[in-house]
Design a protein around this motif. Structure first.
Motif, PDB file in Angstrom:
ATOM      1  N   LEU A  86       0.821  -1.214   0.000  1.00 37.00           N
ATOM      2  CA  LEU A  86       0.000   0.000   0.000  1.00 37.00           C
ATOM      3  C   LEU A  86       0.855   1.264   0.000  1.00 37.00           C
ATOM      4  N   GLY A  87       2.082   1.159   0.456  1.00 42.28           N
ATOM      5  CA  GLY A  87       2.924   2.343   0.554  1.00 42.28           C
ATOM      6  C   GLY A  87       3.924   2.537  -0.555  1.00 42.28           C
ATOM      7  N   ARG A  88       4.017   1.584  -1.495  1.00 44.67           N
ATOM      8  CA  ARG A  88       5.132   1.677  -2.429  1.00 44.67           C
ATOM      9  C   ARG A  88       4.766   1.630  -3.899  1.00 44.67           C
ATOM     10  N   THR A  92      -4.431  -0.021  -8.371  1.00 45.73           N
ATOM     11  CA  THR A  92      -5.791   0.233  -8.818  1.00 45.73           C
ATOM     12  C   THR A  92      -6.667   0.407  -7.581  1.00 45.73           C
ATOM     13  N   PRO A  93      -7.820   1.050  -7.711  1.00 43.11           N
ATOM     14  CA  PRO A  93      -8.722   1.175  -6.555  1.00 43.11           C
ATOM     15  C   PRO A  93      -9.084  -0.190  -5.968  1.00 43.11           C
ATOM     16  N   GLU A  94      -9.221  -1.193  -6.838  1.00 43.18           N
ATOM     17  CA  GLU A  94      -9.576  -2.528  -6.368  1.00 43.18           C
ATOM     18  C   GLU A  94      -8.436  -3.155  -5.564  1.00 43.18           C
ATOM     19  N   LEU A  99      -6.114  -4.861  -0.334  1.00 36.45           N
ATOM     20  CA  LEU A  99      -4.999  -4.877   0.609  1.00 36.45           C
ATOM     21  C   LEU A  99      -5.386  -4.270   1.952  1.00 36.45           C
ATOM     22  N   VAL A 100      -6.161  -3.184   1.928  1.00 33.34           N
ATOM     23  CA  VAL A 100      -6.628  -2.591   3.181  1.00 33.34           C
ATOM     24  C   VAL A 100      -7.525  -3.591   3.915  1.00 33.34           C
ATOM     25  N   ILE A 185     -10.163  -9.147 -11.269  1.00 34.58           N
ATOM     26  CA  ILE A 185     -10.892  -8.093 -10.558  1.00 34.58           C
ATOM     27  C   ILE A 185      -9.937  -7.016 -10.078  1.00 34.58           C
ATOM     28  N   LEU A 186      -8.832  -7.422  -9.460  1.00 35.40           N
ATOM     29  CA  LEU A 186      -7.914  -6.442  -8.880  1.00 35.40           C
ATOM     30  C   LEU A 186      -7.176  -5.636  -9.938  1.00 35.40           C
TER      31      LEU A 186
END
Length: 291
Positions: A86-88, A92-94, A99-100, A185-186
């Motif tokens: 998430l930090g690097r 995509t929004p998906e 991940l969140v 999807i992702l």
């Protein structure tokens, strides 16, 4: 050449590179003649750097090093992978929601002391069934704390974190029923509605097949039915007004509040908790898609 173990669950949390991205990475590595950054490992298991490790396996002349991190459990590894991704990277929004949601699912379901949870101690069949059951369990104070912490880490709302977990579960179930769907999807190749993923995450095992069919074939969805809500709006308005009256009454007995730093801090803490609570309902009512 160091032979590292590939854990499929660790690898599946990392969004795959496109063909162009992979080719560019390979060209950069070959140009440098070595891996500049070490591969992150847990014991002999690769944690981060799967694409780079694949490239050096295809080019044994490329040198690389490893950096072991002292994780205490698989859950710590998975949470680290989610936060790291998430930090690097441009996601995509998906991918971000997945991940969140995965990070929240891991961190708020850790039991104390043994470092294990139902994802690693149960059989695969039990895990699949569990994916649709936790949604009915009311959040604990610990869950609220973890959700707030994750929301602050990634600059999102707490309700986004909670919804992301449902989205993640729906995607996982979809991938279990149709292998390869998670990547589609992702990556954005196959578009899904959040409401459908939430519905799939909540569904009992026998009902999943029908929901997946409707997702794949929206033309077969049943016609929407008008919802009839038995809400007593007058009672709702009275309840909200009572909150206002009770608060006004209490504030009359706190005349020194602005000058008392401790009282002010504690009062603000209480207000923020209830503000966040009400904001969840407001955001839910403002959602465009309701399952």
């Amino acid at each position: 050449m160091i032979n590292l173990k590939i854990d499929p669950e660790f690898q599946n949390q990392i969004p795959p590179l496109t063909d162009d991205e992979y080719k560019q990475l390979e060209e950069n590595i070959l140009k440098e003649g070595k891996l500049i950054s070490p591969l992150i490992v847990w014991g002999n298991t690769l944690v981060d750097g799967h694409n780079r490790y694949k490239i050096v396996q295809e080019h044994p002349e490329i040198s690389f090093s490893t950096m072991p991190l002292p994780f205490e459990s698989r859950e710590e590894v998975l949470a680290w992978i989610c936060k790291n991704q998430l930090g690097r990277r441009n996601l995509t929004p998906e991918q971000k929601k997945f991940l969140v949601g995965k990070q929240y699912s891991i961190e708020h379901r850790k039991p104390g002391g043994n470092g294990n949870n139902q994802y690693t101690t149960a059989t695969q069949e039990a895990v699949q069934e569990e994916l649709c059951q936790n949604d009915t369990i009311p959040p604990t104070a610990t869950e609220n704390s973890v959700r707030k912490q994750i929301a602050e880490q990634h600059n999102v709302s707490e309700s986004y974190v909670a919804r992301s977990e449902k989205f993640m579960r729906g995607v996982q179930i979809m991938d279990q029923m149709i292998p390869g769907m998670q990547e589609k999807i992702l990556s954005g190749q196959f578009k899904v509605r959040d409401a459908d993923m939430h519905r799939l995450a909540r569904a009992d095992f026998p009902n999943r097949k029908q929901i997946v069919h409707e997702i794949l074939h929206p033309e077969d969805r049943p016609a929407p039915q008008k919802r009839i809500y038995g809400i007593n709006y007058s009672a709702l308005e009275v309840a909200v007004r009572r909150i206002q009256q009770d608060f006004d009454f209490l504030m009359r007995y706190l005349p020194k509040l602005p000058d008392d730093s401790y009282a002010k801090t504690e009062t603000l803490k209480i207000l923020k908790q209830h503000k966040a609570y009400m904001a969840q309902f407001e955001e839910m009512l403002n959602e465009k898609e309701i399952a």
